[in-house]
Scaffold this active site. Structure first.
Site, mmCIF file in Angstrom:
data_model
loop_
_atom_site.group_PDB
_atom_site.id
_atom_site.type_symbol
_atom_site.label_atom_id
_atom_site.label_comp_id
_atom_site.label_asym_id
_atom_site.label_seq_id
_atom_site.Cartn_x
_atom_site.Cartn_y
_atom_site.Cartn_z
ATOM 1 N N HIS A 1 -8.436 -0.247 9.952
ATOM 2 C CA HIS A 1 -7.682 -0.812 8.831
ATOM 3 C C HIS A 1 -8.369 -2.076 8.328
ATOM 4 O O HIS A 1 -9.050 -2.780 9.077
ATOM 5 C CB HIS A 1 -6.261 -1.135 9.306
ATOM 6 C CG HIS A 1 -5.287 -1.432 8.215
ATOM 7 N ND1 HIS A 1 -5.148 -0.654 7.096
ATOM 8 C CD2 HIS A 1 -4.371 -2.444 8.080
ATOM 9 C CE1 HIS A 1 -4.192 -1.155 6.328
ATOM 10 N NE2 HIS A 1 -3.715 -2.259 6.899
ATOM 11 N N ASN B 1 -1.866 -8.174 5.857
ATOM 12 C CA ASN B 1 -1.945 -6.720 5.949
ATOM 13 C C ASN B 1 -1.560 -6.111 4.598
ATOM 14 O O ASN B 1 -0.452 -6.344 4.104
ATOM 15 C CB ASN B 1 -0.982 -6.237 7.042
ATOM 16 C CG ASN B 1 -1.056 -4.739 7.273
ATOM 17 O OD1 ASN B 1 -1.627 -3.989 6.487
ATOM 18 N ND2 ASN B 1 -0.455 -4.284 8.360
ATOM 19 N N GLN C 1 0.823 -1.210 0.000
ATOM 20 C CA GLN C 1 0.000 0.000 0.000
ATOM 21 C C GLN C 1 0.852 1.253 0.000
ATOM 22 O O GLN C 1 1.888 1.325 0.667
ATOM 23 C CB GLN C 1 -0.931 0.002 1.212
ATOM 24 C CG GLN C 1 -1.920 1.158 1.234
ATOM 25 C CD GLN C 1 -2.843 1.094 2.442
ATOM 26 O OE1 GLN C 1 -2.961 0.065 3.086
ATOM 27 N NE2 GLN C 1 -3.497 2.198 2.741
ATOM 28 N N TRP D 1 -0.441 -3.396 3.858
ATOM 29 C CA TRP D 1 0.788 -2.610 3.893
ATOM 30 C C TRP D 1 1.967 -3.416 3.340
ATOM 31 O O TRP D 1 2.968 -2.841 2.919
ATOM 32 C CB TRP D 1 1.112 -2.190 5.332
ATOM 33 C CG TRP D 1 0.238 -1.080 5.847
ATOM 34 C CD1 TRP D 1 -0.742 -0.427 5.183
ATOM 35 C CD2 TRP D 1 0.300 -0.511 7.150
ATOM 36 N NE1 TRP D 1 -1.320 0.531 5.990
ATOM 37 C CE2 TRP D 1 -0.699 0.504 7.215
ATOM 38 C CE3 TRP D 1 1.071 -0.742 8.277
ATOM 39 C CZ2 TRP D 1 -0.915 1.264 8.351
ATOM 40 C CZ3 TRP D 1 0.854 0.023 9.423
ATOM 41 C CH2 TRP D 1 -0.138 1.025 9.450
ATOM 42 N N CYS E 1 -6.737 0.734 1.734
ATOM 43 C CA CYS E 1 -6.544 -0.631 2.238
ATOM 44 C C CYS E 1 -7.784 -1.480 2.004
ATOM 45 O O CYS E 1 -7.694 -2.693 1.806
ATOM 46 C CB CYS E 1 -6.200 -0.607 3.724
ATOM 47 S SG CYS E 1 -7.458 0.176 4.773
#
Length: 703
Positions: A292, A316, A131, A318, A137
């Protein structure tokens, strides 16, 4: 017409009114004396029924044809530049960044960044995604789940493109929007701020599918800014065309583990999110990020100590940042797991993916999202031979039909569009109905706020069983309904016109136990309804004359060729010219002997409703309704008829055996509905009205 009430006028009760109206020769729906605002249903729309939408009817976003544009660029030796989503701050959005940073953005093609760029290297994986600065997200979590389900991925990411062959700076991706797959064309200029990707960036420097797909989705949504915050549930549906259901983990269903197991078994997309919208992207000491969205990438029960442990694998977007509690990478719990099992499951890398127990999952996360073509995740305990069917209705909400929760009354249900379905049988151990209602924003309002929408589920007696409301694009819920006839009534609290998509999914227990091969639970059962899966607008234009209207002869041809099913033609007969002339008279608000598109849309809605009811109430599939079935059909339609009126209807529209075929049923119901609401319109809430001789003759001679 003189509409004043004269003292000498005849007094009529609603019972006398309907008795007189039913015995009239003509068959039609709404009278010319009624203003358009007094009709029962102002909605104009069409219905689609059957299997999930295919890519055969692919729509071109902004009317851009990928193959044509690429060929044009190749022939001219140019790289494509997309004027509809340009390399400009307008495509970013005015509020995503401070103004000074907005003007520092640079747009670069992958060929400017890498000497040998690729769209895809070594397959598509969630680990390709990291990300960027944009808070999307919710979309990337759905995208991460998509990479695990190749049957959906191939729809979104076409294979006919790349940097090696026929490269012209142009790419395209597909998304599902309100009942249709849409092909979105982009150029490959990507936004950079201070030398870094503004959007998602790939883990491998010369692989660009994540960044380009994200750009196409930003174009579909109107800007990159419109990706900054959103609903994981929306992205799951946009990437699959499926149905999503969300489960609160703060008040989880008692069968949560069974739902997760069934979802994994039937290859669903899954995601989850944490609470804390006001503390978004705040990482706790335990590694979990507040506000998130995450992807659920696996769920399994493993032998642990002297029993079994249910653990869940989560990723995740990220691309880093993991849970630090029990069952995380390197936690002591893994020491008690068999080496072979540990080797198969544990990936000890800081790649954003981690395991946690089901108990910790419920403690740390707020919502679970599951999505598939049909609700196969509700098949737990019933995996053997279950299919799902779906009815789809795309229609228009009118402000006159907006009846929200605060001003609901049983009588108001009948003035909203109603969609009927019948539950023939059920297993009391599993859910059998899922209803999904989606609101559609206008094409020039991609960043519009969601309206508060919802739906009621009612029985024949208009008793409200369930009511669901939400300020989201997609309101979906699942139910366990006993056998019977139900109606779904979409509603909104807003006084605003907009389009909606309603989908009703029903479980079917029709598996033949003698068969060695059970039907696939992945595919919905196709319910053939050829007349329903066409737009009424297209049908109208095919039969309308040069003046964009249809007369009684054209209406007769249209109804017999398009609307009637084969078995209805053979058993109940075709629409006669006289019946079509009568139908037209009621819809003809201008009294000119023709129907406009708007008038035909209202008629089409009523015809499809009464076909649904007829098929539903014809329990023995004889092609006719007997007296008891006719009575049930009238109740299902939300109308009323006493025994005397019922007898007159059978005499007027039935055959020698007191049976009513489909075309006669339609004529009968349209007339009953019309005269009922004509009376209510004139009565203004009273039980009696006074009409002049002129008013009465106008009703019976033309309407």
């Amino acid at each position: 017409m003189d509409t004043s009430i004269q003292p000498s006028a005849e007094k009529l009760t609603i019972s006398k009114w309907c008795h007189a109206a039913i015995t009239e020769i003509s068959c039609q729906e709404r009278g010319t004396m009624l203003a358009p605002s007094s009709t029962l249903t102002l909605e104009q729309g069409w219905q689609k029924t059957g299997a999930m939408e295919s890519l055969q009817n692919l729509k071109k976003f902004n009317n851009q044809d990928f193959s044509h544009l690429r060929a044009l660029c190749l022939s001219q030796g140019l790289l494509f530049e997309d004027d509809t989503f340009p390399a400009h701050v307008n495509s970013i959005g005015p509020n995503l960044l401070p103004k000074d940073k907005l003007h520092q953005i640079q747009w670069k093609r992958p060929t400017e960044l890498q000497r040998n760029p690729y769209l895809i290297m070594d397959g598509v994986s969630r680990f390709d995604i990291m990300q960027g600065e944009i808070g999307d997200c919710w979309m990337l979590a759905a995208l991460g789940s998509l990479t695990l389900q190749k049957q959906f991925l191939e729809n979104v990411l076409p294979k006919d493109q790349g940097f090696q062959d026929n490269y012209a700076g142009i790419f395209h991706f597909r998304f599902w929007q309100y009942g249709d797959w849409v092909d979105v064309v982009i150029d490959d200029r990507l936004p950079f701020l201070n030398g870094r990707y503004l959007s998602v960036h790939p883990r491998t420097s010369n692989e660009f599918w994540p960044s380009l797909l994200e750009k196409a989705y930003a174009k579909l949504r109107g800007s990159y800014q419109n990706l900054h915050g959103g609903y994981l549930s929306d992205a799951l549906v946009d990437l699959t065309g499926g149905v999503q259901v969300q489960f609160s983990l703060k008040d989880p269903p008692p069968d949560l583990e069974e739902i997760l197991k069934a979802a994994a078994k039937s290859q669903c997309l899954m995601g989850c999110s944490t609470s804390g919208q006001l503390r978004r992207n705040i990482e706790l000491k335990n590694g979990i990020v507040q506000g998130h969205a995450y992807t659920i990438t696996g769920t399994v029960k493993i032998p642990y100590k002297n029993g079994w442990k249910h653990i869940i694998r989560i990723w995740n977007p990220w691309g880093h940042g993991e849970w630090k509690g029990p069952w995380s990478d390197g936690s002591p719990q893994w020491d008690r797991v068999e080496p072979k099992c540990r080797e198969d499951l544990l990936r000890n890398k800081d790649d954003g993916e981690f395991w946690m127990s089901c108990e910790n999952f419920q403690e740390q996360f707020s919502w679970l999202y599951i999505c598939n073509s049909t609700p196969t995740f509700l098949n737990f305990g019933d995996q053997h031979g279950t299919t799902w069917s779906v009815d789809r209705h795309i229609s228009l909400w009118s402000p006159a039909l907006a009846t929200g929760r605060n001003n609901y009354s049983p009588g108001a249900v009948s003035t909203n569009p109603q969609y009927f379905f019948k539950v023939p049988d059920y297993d009391p151990k599993t859910y059998n109905v899922v209803i999904s209602l989606m609101q559609k924003h206008a094409e020039d309002m991609q960043d519009a706020k969601n309206l508060k929408i919802g739906f009621f589920i009612t029985m024949k007696d208009s008793k409200v069983l369930k009511q669901i409301f939400s300020l989201t694009r997609d309101v979906t819920s699942y139910f366990l309904l006993s056998p019977g006839t139900y109606a779904v009534v979409p509603t909104t609290t807003e006084d605003q016109e907009f389009e909606f998509l309603l989908r009703i999914f029903m479980k079917n227990h029709d598996y033949n136990e003698t068969s060695n091969v059970p039907p696939s639970p992945e595919l919905p059962m196709d319910v053939p309804r050829q007349n329903q899966d066409r737009s009424y607008k297209a049908v109208f234009l095919r039969y309308a004359g040069q003046d964009s209207a249809i007369d009684a002869s054209q209406l007769q041809q249209l109804l017999n060729e398009v609307f009637l099913q084969d078995e209805m033609t053979s058993l109940g007969g075709r629409f006669s010219f006289d019946s079509c002339r009568g139908i037209l008279a009621l819809m003809d608000l201008n009294s000119n002997g023709q129907l406009t598109l708007q008038e035909f849309g209202i008629l089409w809605r009523s015809l499809t409703k009464y076909m649904d009811i007829f098929i539903m109430e014809d329990r023995n599939h004889s092609g006719f309704l007997d007296v008891s079935e006719l009575k049930s059909a009238i109740q299902t339609a939300g109308l009323a008829a006493d025994e005397q009126l019922l007898r007159l209807m059978v005499l007027r529209y039935g055959d020698a055996a007191r049976r009513i075929g489909f075309t006669d049923f339609v004529c009968c119901m349209l007339r009953l509905e019309t005269m009922t609401y004509a009376f209510q319109n004139l009565a203004g809430g009273r039980s009696q009205i006074l009409v002049t001789a002129k008013e009465w003759l106008t009703l019976v001679m033309y309407t």
